[in-house]
Design a protein around this motif. Structure first.
Motif, PDB file in Angstrom:
ATOM      1  N   SER A   1      -1.854  -5.452   8.061  1.00  0.00           N
ATOM      2  CA  SER A   1      -0.691  -6.106   7.356  1.00  0.00           C
ATOM      3  C   SER A   1      -1.121  -6.389   6.005  1.00  0.00           C
ATOM      4  O   SER A   1      -0.523  -7.406   5.373  1.00  0.00           O
ATOM      5  CB  SER A   1       0.027  -7.009   7.829  1.00  0.00           C
ATOM      6  N   HIS A   2      -2.175  -5.837   5.405  1.00  0.00           N
ATOM      7  CA  HIS A   2      -2.577  -6.243   4.007  1.00  0.00           C
ATOM      8  C   HIS A   2      -1.453  -6.182   3.007  1.00  0.00           C
ATOM      9  O   HIS A   2      -1.041  -7.039   2.035  1.00  0.00           O
ATOM     10  CB  HIS A   2      -3.590  -5.388   3.408  1.00  0.00           C
ATOM     11  N   ALA A   3      -0.547  -5.071   3.274  1.00  0.00           N
ATOM     12  CA  ALA A   3       0.724  -4.920   2.213  1.00  0.00           C
ATOM     13  C   ALA A   3       1.694  -5.871   2.463  1.00  0.00           C
ATOM     14  O   ALA A   3       2.579  -6.128   1.706  1.00  0.00           O
ATOM     15  CB  ALA A   3       1.342  -3.473   2.478  1.00  0.00           C
TER      16      ALA A   3
ATOM     17  N   ASN B   1       0.516 -11.229  -4.447  1.00  0.00           N
ATOM     18  CA  ASN B   1       0.214 -10.496  -3.277  1.00  0.00           C
ATOM     19  C   ASN B   1      -1.349 -10.190  -3.132  1.00  0.00           C
ATOM     20  O   ASN B   1      -2.256 -10.454  -3.815  1.00  0.00           O
ATOM     21  CB  ASN B   1       0.752  -8.967  -3.212  1.00  0.00           C
ATOM     22  N   CYS B   2      -1.718 -10.104  -1.878  1.00  0.00           N
ATOM     23  CA  CYS B   2      -3.435  -9.818  -1.286  1.00  0.00           C
ATOM     24  C   CYS B   2      -3.693  -8.357  -2.109  1.00  0.00           C
ATOM     25  O   CYS B   2      -2.965  -7.544  -2.161  1.00  0.00           O
ATOM     26  CB  CYS B   2      -3.289  -9.882   0.018  1.00  0.00           C
ATOM     27  N   ALA B   3      -4.608  -8.613  -2.849  1.00  0.00           N
ATOM     28  CA  ALA B   3      -5.077  -7.358  -3.555  1.00  0.00           C
ATOM     29  C   ALA B   3      -6.351  -6.726  -3.079  1.00  0.00           C
ATOM     30  O   ALA B   3      -7.141  -5.920  -3.905  1.00  0.00           O
ATOM     31  CB  ALA B   3      -5.079  -7.491  -5.224  1.00  0.00           C
TER      32      ALA B   3
ATOM     33  N   MET C   1     -12.409  -9.936   3.620  1.00  0.00           N
ATOM     34  CA  MET C   1     -12.188 -10.437   2.264  1.00  0.00           C
ATOM     35  C   MET C   1     -10.662 -10.136   1.730  1.00  0.00           C
ATOM     36  O   MET C   1     -10.093  -9.098   2.369  1.00  0.00           O
ATOM     37  CB  MET C   1     -13.076  -9.527   1.228  1.00  0.00           C
ATOM     38  N   HIS C   2      -9.956 -11.175   1.158  1.00  0.00           N
ATOM     39  CA  HIS C   2      -8.813 -10.902   0.596  1.00  0.00           C
ATOM     40  C   HIS C   2      -8.812 -11.078  -0.972  1.00  0.00           C
ATOM     41  O   HIS C   2      -9.908 -11.525  -1.439  1.00  0.00           O
ATOM     42  CB  HIS C   2      -7.786 -11.971   1.385  1.00  0.00           C
ATOM     43  N   SER C   3      -7.814 -10.857  -1.539  1.00  0.00           N
ATOM     44  CA  SER C   3      -8.017 -11.060  -3.380  1.00  0.00           C
ATOM     45  C   SER C   3      -6.420 -11.905  -3.429  1.00  0.00           C
ATOM     46  O   SER C   3      -5.407 -11.296  -3.093  1.00  0.00           O
ATOM     47  CB  SER C   3      -8.027  -9.948  -3.886  1.00  0.00           C
TER      48      SER C   3
HETATM   49 CU1  CUA Z   1      -5.246  -9.797   2.751  1.00  0.00          CU
HETATM   50 CU2  CUA Z   1      -5.068  -7.793   1.887  1.00  0.00          CU
END
Ligand code: CUA
Length: 377
Positions: A239-241, A231-233, A196-198
């Motif tokens: 590398s989420h950040a 940004n992805c939350a 999942m991403h946000s």
């Molecule tokens: Cu995509 Cu955190």
């Protein structure tokens, strides 16, 4: 014993404060001298300073619920403090008078919270329905796909749709209806592992999760032209950040101009080095993952970002580094130097990047590839 615990607590609290004050180094490389878009350079990502109607509707709910919460907090703790002091043990031998049941009080503390909840629920449910409404007639439609670790935006309004990566251009003052599309087959070979991403642009709308296998909708809109960081939350991996993006809102005419350019196939390179780069693009298998519309051997593959208009974007690598070809690049030479290691070992710059490594590619070939990328305006 007690003073020891108190001191431990104080120390912990101090550490927590110090850590929360650290400025995040978002480039993922452990060094801070690499040029990248400053998250605060543009409009700060602040959900409490709404810059569009969706964010404002959501912020209105906060403005309603927050003072009520504060009032409840103050009343409850004031009552608690009063009772603790007033009825404290004063050393009497006998038990104080025991009280059981008080109909008036019980009705009051059932009714008052119920009324508070209704006061918050009615506008909340109303807003949820409003935001889930059908898209407006003139809305711009964009399909969003979260990859590992970057965002793909597909403009679907015309017969000739086009794709961008990490840069969502919108017309200011017009609704943008986003389809967060998780229906693509998942797997590294498609660039979309099942996580999942946000999607979050704090100043334009609340978060919405991108969920593998699901299709979800949301709308955003900006009152004014500007650059809104996103940004992805949702933690999605190494590398989420580094999974940033930007919403760029234009005046209508400027937006149409941008759309017209994006719909054009890529320009044919004329410069000798760039032509050489175009050939390398096939022989080094870049074309197996990156689409470049108009490229003679265009593979239509979108495992990696569509590069048709790469040079028109302001940043690369999940929007963590300035593009040497962008208008706002602070140090184009330094950014260009960064494209070399990026092409060779992208995972050194963005941990977990799924681009294959090309450690043996010569300096000359890297130069040719960069020259070719620079023609893709
Ligand atoms: Cu995509 Cu955190």
């Amino acid at each position: 014993m007690r003073s020891c615990r108190a001191r431990a607590f104080l120390a912990l609290a101090t550490v927590a404060l110090a850590v929360s004050g650290c400025s995040a180094n978002l480039d993922g490389t452990g060094t801070s001298n690499i040029p990248g878009p400053d998250p605060q350079r543009d409009i700060p990502a602040n959900a409490l300073a709404p810059m569009g109607p969706v964010a404002e509707a959501q912020d209105d709910l906060w403005n309603l619920a927050y003072p009520i919460s504060i009032a409840v907090f103050v009343l409850v703790f004031a009552g608690l403090a009063f009772i603790v002091v007033r009825f404290r043990d004063k050393g009497q031998e006998q038990l104080p008078k025991q009280v059981h049941g008080n109909t008036k009080l019980e009705i009051a503390w059932t009714l008052v919270p119920a009324l508070i909840l209704v006061a918050i629920a009615v506008p909340t449910v109303q807003t949820i329905f409003e935001l889930a409404d059908e898209p407006a007639e003139d809305a711009v439609h964009v399909t969003v796909v979260a990859k590992q670790y970057w965002w793909q935006f597909e403009y679907t309004d015309d017969d000739t749709g086009f794709y961008t990566a990490n840069e969502l251009h919108i017309p200011a003052g017009r609704e943008v209806y986003l389809t967060l599309d998780g229906s693509e087959p998942a797997g590294p070979q498609y660039g979309t592992p099942p996580v999942m991403h946000s999607f979050w642009v704090a100043s334009l709308a609340g978060k919405r999760d991108w969920v593998p296998g699901a299709i979800r909708e949301m709308r955003i809109e900006a009152y004014e032209p500007g650059i809104y960081p996103g940004n992805c939350a949702e933690f999605c991996g190494l590398s989420h950040a580094n999974m940033r993006f930007t919403v760029i809102a234009h005046e209508e005419a400027e937006y149409e101009e941008w759309v017209a350019n994006q719909r054009e196939p890529a320009a044919e390179p004329t410069d000798e080095l760039a032509v050489q780069g175009q050939e390398l693009f096939v022989s080094q298998t870049c074309v197996a993952c990156h689409n470049i519309t108009g490229h003679p051997e265009n593979g239509e593959s979108r495992v990696g970002p569509d590069l048709t208009h790469f040079a028109s974007r302001e940043a690369f690598a999940g929007y963590i580094f300035d593009s040497p070809f962008g208008e706002s690049a602070e140090d184009p030479e330094a950014s260009r130097e960064l494209l070399r290691p990026w092409i060779r070992h992208s995972a050194d710059l963005k941990p977990g990047s799924q681009m294959p490594q090309f450690p043996n590619i010569s300096d000359e070939d890297v130069d040719a590839l960069i020259a070719y990328l620079g023609t893709l305006e």
